[in-house]
Scaffold this motif. Structure first.
Motif, short mmCIF file in Angstrom:
data_model
loop_
_atom_site.label_atom_id
_atom_site.label_comp_id
_atom_site.label_asym_id
_atom_site.label_seq_id
_atom_site.Cartn_x
_atom_site.Cartn_y
_atom_site.Cartn_z
N ASN A 103 0.81 -1.22 0.00
CA ASN A 103 0.00 0.00 0.00
C ASN A 103 0.84 1.27 0.00
OD1 ASN A 103 -2.53 -1.36 0.04
ND2 ASN A 103 -2.10 -1.89 2.16
N HIS A 104 2.16 1.12 0.00
CA HIS A 104 3.06 2.27 -0.07
C HIS A 104 2.98 2.85 -1.48
CE1 HIS A 104 6.92 4.45 -0.06
NE2 HIS A 104 6.69 4.57 1.23
N PRO A 105 2.96 4.19 -1.62
CA PRO A 105 2.75 4.77 -2.96
C PRO A 105 3.96 4.71 -3.90
CG PRO A 105 3.04 6.50 -1.33
CD PRO A 105 2.99 5.19 -0.58
N HIS A 106 5.11 4.26 -3.40
CA HIS A 106 6.32 4.26 -4.23
C HIS A 106 6.86 2.84 -4.40
CE1 HIS A 106 6.12 8.57 -4.02
NE2 HIS A 106 6.15 8.53 -2.70
N TYR A 107 7.81 2.69 -5.32
CA TYR A 107 8.36 1.38 -5.64
C TYR A 107 9.43 0.91 -4.65
CZ TYR A 107 5.95 1.39 -10.10
OH TYR A 107 4.98 1.39 -11.08
N ALA A 108 10.01 1.84 -3.91
CA ALA A 108 11.02 1.48 -2.91
C ALA A 108 10.75 2.28 -1.65
CB ALA A 108 12.42 1.76 -3.43
N MET A 109 11.01 1.65 -0.51
CA MET A 109 10.72 2.30 0.77
C MET A 109 12.01 2.87 1.35
SD MET A 109 7.81 -0.23 2.29
CE MET A 109 7.32 0.98 3.50
N PRO A 110 11.91 3.87 2.23
CA PRO A 110 13.10 4.48 2.82
C PRO A 110 14.00 3.48 3.54
CG PRO A 110 11.16 5.81 3.30
CD PRO A 110 10.68 4.54 2.67
N ASP A 111 13.43 2.41 4.08
CA ASP A 111 14.25 1.43 4.81
C ASP A 111 14.91 0.40 3.89
OD1 ASP A 111 12.13 -0.19 4.07
OD2 ASP A 111 11.49 -0.65 6.11
N GLY A 112 14.73 0.55 2.57
CA GLY A 112 15.40 -0.34 1.62
C GLY A 112 14.51 -1.41 1.02
N ASP B 81 -5.53 -11.88 -1.84
CA ASP B 81 -5.99 -13.08 -2.53
C ASP B 81 -7.47 -13.28 -2.20
OD1 ASP B 81 -6.65 -16.09 -2.44
OD2 ASP B 81 -4.78 -16.04 -3.58
N PRO B 82 -8.32 -13.51 -3.21
CA PRO B 82 -9.76 -13.64 -2.93
C PRO B 82 -10.09 -14.88 -2.09
CG PRO B 82 -9.31 -14.08 -5.25
CD PRO B 82 -8.03 -13.60 -4.64
N HIS B 83 -9.23 -15.88 -2.08
CA HIS B 83 -9.50 -17.10 -1.32
C HIS B 83 -8.99 -17.04 0.12
CE1 HIS B 83 -10.84 -18.87 -5.04
NE2 HIS B 83 -9.70 -18.53 -5.61
N THR B 84 -7.82 -16.40 0.30
CA THR B 84 -7.22 -16.37 1.64
C THR B 84 -7.38 -15.02 2.33
OG1 THR B 84 -5.05 -15.65 0.84
CG2 THR B 84 -5.47 -18.04 0.93
N GLY B 85 -7.61 -13.96 1.56
CA GLY B 85 -7.73 -12.63 2.13
C GLY B 85 -6.40 -11.99 2.50
N ARG B 86 -5.29 -12.63 2.17
CA ARG B 86 -3.98 -12.05 2.52
C ARG B 86 -3.25 -11.58 1.27
NH1 ARG B 86 0.45 -14.95 1.52
NH2 ARG B 86 0.29 -17.15 1.05
N HIS B 87 -2.34 -10.63 1.49
CA HIS B 87 -1.50 -10.12 0.41
C HIS B 87 -0.35 -11.10 0.18
CE1 HIS B 87 -3.34 -6.15 0.22
NE2 HIS B 87 -3.40 -6.19 1.54
N PRO B 88 0.19 -11.13 -1.04
CA PRO B 88 1.37 -11.96 -1.27
C PRO B 88 2.51 -11.52 -0.35
CG PRO B 88 0.48 -11.17 -3.35
CD PRO B 88 -0.25 -10.45 -2.24
N ASN B 89 3.19 -12.50 0.25
CA ASN B 89 4.33 -12.18 1.09
C ASN B 89 5.62 -12.35 0.28
OD1 ASN B 89 4.97 -14.94 1.08
ND2 ASN B 89 3.86 -15.32 2.97
N THR B 90 6.75 -12.16 0.92
CA THR B 90 8.04 -12.25 0.22
C THR B 90 8.21 -13.61 -0.44
OG1 THR B 90 8.98 -10.70 1.82
CG2 THR B 90 10.53 -11.95 0.48
#
Length: 144
Positions: free
Chosen positions: A24-33, A108-117
């Motif tokens: 949900n971060h608006p950019h492609y890279a975060m300040p923490d790397g 994910d529509p089946h699990t309700g979770r976002h893809p993790n690493t």
């Protein structure tokens, strides 16, 4: 092994090391790397993450589209996703970047979770294997 496959595998290592950015971060890279899958691809291909990936998504998208190796890698990732990319409003062509961004950000529509690493790394490895196996040509054997 294809150059695209190598780039995708290198992106996996980068995501494993730096971590996956908040979808949900608006950019492609975060300040923490931490990186999105697309920022990891760009870094894998070029060795750096330019400033626009941290603060200017439009310029970052332009960089992704204009780097041939990165763009090829993006098309392979989109190809192995279980859905089809939507057409770009301006060109009518498939918007592979949007396709990947939505996959990473939508639960994910089946699990309700976002893809993790691990999910993202698995996707990139499937794309790398597809790129290696479907673009590899073998030199023909000569008759003895």
């Amino acid at each position: 092994m294809s150059t695209t496959g190598t780039t995708l595998r290198t992106a996996c290592h980068l995501l494993n090391y730096y971590g996956l950015a908040d979808p949900n971060h608006p950019h492609y890279a975060m300040p923490d790397g931490r990186l999105t899958p697309l920022a990891a691809l760009y870094r894998a291909a070029t060795g750096n993450t330019p400033t626009p990936f941290h603060d200017d998504p439009d310029t970052a998208k332009h960089l992704l589209l204009t780097h041939p190796l990165v763009h090829d890698s993006i098309r392979w990732i989109s190809a192995v996703l279980p859905t089809q990319p939507r057409p770009d409003a301006e060109t009518g062509l498939p918007d592979h970047i949007d396709h990947i961004d939505h996959w990473a950000a939508d639960p994910d529509p089946h699990t309700g979770r976002h893809p993790n690493t691990s999910d993202v790394i698995g996707l990139l490895l499937r794309a790398a294997n597809a790129a290696d196996n479907l673009t590899h040509t073998t030199a023909p054997r000569h008759a003895a």
